[in-house]
Write a protein that holds these residues in place. Structure first.
Motif, mmCIF file in Angstrom:
data_model
loop_
_atom_site.group_PDB
_atom_site.id
_atom_site.type_symbol
_atom_site.label_atom_id
_atom_site.label_comp_id
_atom_site.label_asym_id
_atom_site.label_seq_id
_atom_site.Cartn_x
_atom_site.Cartn_y
_atom_site.Cartn_z
ATOM 1 N N THR A 110 -12.266 -30.171 38.075
ATOM 2 C CA THR A 110 -11.818 -29.051 38.893
ATOM 3 C C THR A 110 -13.039 -28.268 39.348
ATOM 4 O OG1 THR A 110 -9.754 -28.889 37.651
ATOM 5 C CG2 THR A 110 -10.370 -26.992 38.984
ATOM 6 N N GLU A 128 -14.313 -24.909 40.980
ATOM 7 C CA GLU A 128 -13.815 -23.539 41.116
ATOM 8 C C GLU A 128 -14.774 -22.705 41.951
ATOM 9 O OE1 GLU A 128 -13.226 -22.033 37.151
ATOM 10 O OE2 GLU A 128 -11.938 -23.713 36.611
ATOM 11 N N PHE A 164 -9.893 -23.317 44.264
ATOM 12 C CA PHE A 164 -10.207 -24.430 43.376
ATOM 13 C C PHE A 164 -9.671 -25.708 43.993
ATOM 14 C CE2 PHE A 164 -6.045 -23.069 42.041
ATOM 15 C CZ PHE A 164 -5.356 -24.247 41.777
ATOM 16 N N LEU A 204 -11.365 -15.511 40.981
ATOM 17 C CA LEU A 204 -11.200 -16.905 41.367
ATOM 18 C C LEU A 204 -10.552 -16.917 42.742
ATOM 19 C CD1 LEU A 204 -11.284 -19.942 40.588
ATOM 20 C CD2 LEU A 204 -8.962 -19.643 39.702
#
Length: 92
Positions: free
Chosen positions: A4, A6, A25, A22
């Protein structure tokens, strides 16, 4: 295995802003030893902050964008600096 990627927005100019947020992603599959290029598009919504009164806006100032395999302190990645000129409110 699965990896993943991000992306975190880190505002440097606003005392009331979150430390980091965040903002994107993307999951990708990798074979052992393989690398890939991942593209993400960040919209004004992802580059916006929420003020104390609850309004969301893109705010002028200095920012960092961190892209990596986890949170900035916990993984290796790339840190980029940029500046937003101007300010505008986003529709709810």
């Amino acid at each position: 295995g699965a990896e993943t990627v991000e992306a975190y927005l880190i505002p440097e100019h606003s005392a009331g802003a979150p430390l980091r947020e965040l903002v994107g992603f993307q999951k990708t599959q990798l074979r052992r030893g393989e690398s890939k290029t991942v593209q993400m598009t960040l919209t004004p919504r992802e580059l916006s902050l929420v003020s104390a009164d609850g309004t969301r806006s893109v705010q002028q100032g200095e920012y960092k964008l961190y892209v990596g395999g986890g949170q900035p302190e916990k993984s290796s990645g790339v840190m980029m600096r940029f500046r937003i000129l101007g300010h505008f409110d986003l529709q709810p």
